[in-house]
Design an enzyme around this catalytic site. Structure first.
Site, short mmCIF file in Angstrom:
data_model
loop_
_atom_site.label_atom_id
_atom_site.label_comp_id
_atom_site.label_asym_id
_atom_site.label_seq_id
_atom_site.Cartn_x
_atom_site.Cartn_y
_atom_site.Cartn_z
N SER A 181 0.54 -1.23 0.05
CA SER A 181 0.06 0.06 0.02
C SER A 181 0.90 1.31 0.08
O SER A 181 0.35 2.47 -0.16
CB SER A 181 -1.02 -0.02 1.13
N LYS A 184 0.34 3.97 -2.72
CA LYS A 184 -0.48 4.88 -2.72
C LYS A 184 0.03 6.54 -2.69
O LYS A 184 -0.61 7.43 -3.13
CB LYS A 184 -1.43 4.87 -1.61
N SER A 362 -5.99 3.94 4.04
CA SER A 362 -5.37 3.23 3.23
C SER A 362 -6.45 2.50 2.36
O SER A 362 -6.76 1.35 2.23
CB SER A 362 -4.60 1.91 3.71
#
Length: 525
Positions: A181, A184, A362
């Protein structure tokens, strides 16, 4: 801190810790407390010894007052247009929502421990004047921790000094690896660069000839059909508002019976992520309400509709019916005419707010939407492949270190994503620099250690609590952490720590947290 210090200075340590924690409450509060602490340190270092003794008698009450005021900012009010004013209360109620690709029990939210750099030494004058850590000093502190057995075979690190832009520590910082993640961060920087922080995504209704209207999805990932929550401030775009405006406009046109179509042509390519149906992500479409969730949650994992666009259109038809407009038959997929007459429209919150929410929780659905918005802004096809190409192209224009980088999605769920620790740290360097104010929401959206988002259950009783702000990344065998930290001397640093091939996810996570906490607790000169 030395055991011989007076109890009054211990109060100062507690006050600074609370101020650090409160800095996560919003940009204005963070700037205020940072300025107050800076001037307090200058005063201390310039004041004669006898005046310091007098000052110590009142330090407890003065610093406690500042801490209480800062804490009040942190706990007051709801999420308000990107100002995260309720994160402390929200974090206390977290049940592990956030990033839950590998769910596990999470400890209660702790209080930040006392953190106070040594009083004395050179007086800072201006931005970046605090002592910069040396490469050797950071190596002495971090190298042993990078050898932790909980980490996988590939271990990479990059630490940069924000004021100078120089690297102060690096290990395999150019090696591409699966970021999970933390990708991102790349999605956020690309979207803000291509579109700007004030950009809003529109959802509209247009007339399509006699007797039919079309609901056109623009890709707003936070469009909702739920009743608005109590409180002030901007709210996400709502299908209820769109239904109100549509019904009013139709009645003005003497129309109370229509057919309804829905248009998802803004996005191209497959709607399903390569991982297949998954509770971490709805099918990616330019029209959905509440991220296609089939429960009442607003972030984290949840069962999802198999066709979010059709579900949103059916909900819209019911809302129109409740407002006196009869919808004939079942809503059908349609393509709106290019020059169709607009009936009504709603706009999302600013892109900066979407970025903050994406990073704090997230949120994979927002991430995939922002990657596609970047594709639309750069004339690339708005699918997985086109979005990845667009992100790469926008970041290349910023001259970021992209050697070996591959963006297969916007969320980091795809294991074929590849970035380096050096790229992650440079993304954060750009976002932290005063020269790039349009990227500021990348920093303000980072979870605060031990208090908010995906870090609410981490850093208990460590120097990193309230001091570290970071984006987490977790897949089976992959653990990453990238963010910002102010070290014990007051120097702002950005960091990225990555590892893959791990077999103990909880242990690997704690090992990365120890690395970040060590930077927070270290002057490292």
């Amino acid at each position: 801190m030395p055991e011989t210090r007076s109890w009054q200075v211990r109060w100062v340590g507690w006050g600074r810790s609370a101020v650090r924690a409160a800095a996560g409450a919003g940009r204005a509060a963070a700037q205020f407390v940072a300025d107050e602490w800076f001037f307090a340190r200058q005063w201390w270092r310039k004041t004669p010894r006898q005046r310091k003794q007098t000052w110590q008698l009142t330090a407890g009450s003065a610093v406690a007052g500042l801490a209480v005021a800062a804490w009040a900012v942190a706990v007051a009010g709801p999420w308000d247009s990107g100002q995260r004013t309720a994160e402390r209360a929200l974090a206390a109620a977290e049940d592990g929502a956030g990033e839950r690709h590998d769910p596990a029990a999470r400890p209660a939210t702790p209080h930040a421990p006392p953190v106070l750099p040594a009083l004395g030494g050179p007086v800072p004058t201006g931005r970046g004047a605090a002592p910069v850590p040396t490469r050797a000093g950071l190596a002495d502190a971090l190298a042993p921790l990078l050898k932790a057995r909980e980490l996988g075979p590939l271990r990479s690190a990059s630490v940069l000094d924000v004021a100078s832009g120089h690297e102060v520590y690096g290990v395999k910082q150019g090696a591409p690896t699966t970021p999970a993640s933390t990708v991102k961060l790349a999605t956020a920087v690309a979207a803000l660069t291509a579109l700007g922080p004030d950009h809003r995504i529109s959802t509209k209704v247009v007339a399509d000839g006699a007797g039919r209207i079309v609901l056109v999805g623009g890709g707003d990932p936070t469009l909702t059909a739920r009743a608005p929550r109590q409180g002030t401030g901007e709210r996400p775009a709502n299908l209820r508002t769109l239904a109100d405006d549509t019904a009013r406009a139709l009645k003005q046109r003497k129309t109370t019976k229509i057919a309804l179509g829905y248009d998802t042509s803004a996005y191209t390519g497959p709607t399903l992520h390569p991982i297949g149906p998954n509770e971490n992500l709805a099918p990616v479409t330019s029209l959905m309400a509440d991220e296609g969730r089939l429960d009442t949650s607003d972030h984290g994992t949840a069962p999802r509709a198999s066709d979010p666009a059709a579900a949103a259109a059916r909900t819209f038809a019911k809302l129109l019916h409740d407002r006196g407009i009869t919808v004939k038959g079942t809503p059908k997929s349609a393509r709106a005419p290019k020059k169709a007459d607009r009936v009504a429209a709603v706009a999302s919150l600013p892109l900066s707010t979407l970025v903050e929410r994406m990073l704090t929780f997230s949120d994979n659905d927002i991430a995939e939407a922002l990657a596609r918005q970047t594709a639309l802004a750069t004339a690339e096809p708005a699918g997985f492949a086109g979005a990845g190409k667009a992100v790469h192209k926008v970041l290349a224009a910023r001259h970021l270190p992209l050697a070996g980088a591959a963006f297969k999605d916007g969320s980091g769920l795809n294991r074929d994503d590849k970035v380096s620790a050096g790229l992650l740290s440079h993304l954060l360097l750009h976002a932290s620099s005063p020269e790039h104010p349009t990227l500021r929401s990348v920093v303000t959206g980072l979870p605060v250690a031990a208090f908010t988002g995906t870090l609410s259950g981490r850093y208990a009783q460590t120097a990193g609590a309230g001091a570290v702000r970071a984006k987490t990344g977790t897949l089976t065998g992959v653990n990453t952490l990238a963010g910002t930290v102010v070290d014990a001397d007051g120097r702002l640093l950005v960091f990225a720590f990555m590892t893959s091939g791990t077999t103990d996810p909880r242990g690997a996570q704690k090992a990365l947290d120890r690395l970040a906490s060590t930077v927070a607790n270290c002057g490292c000169r």
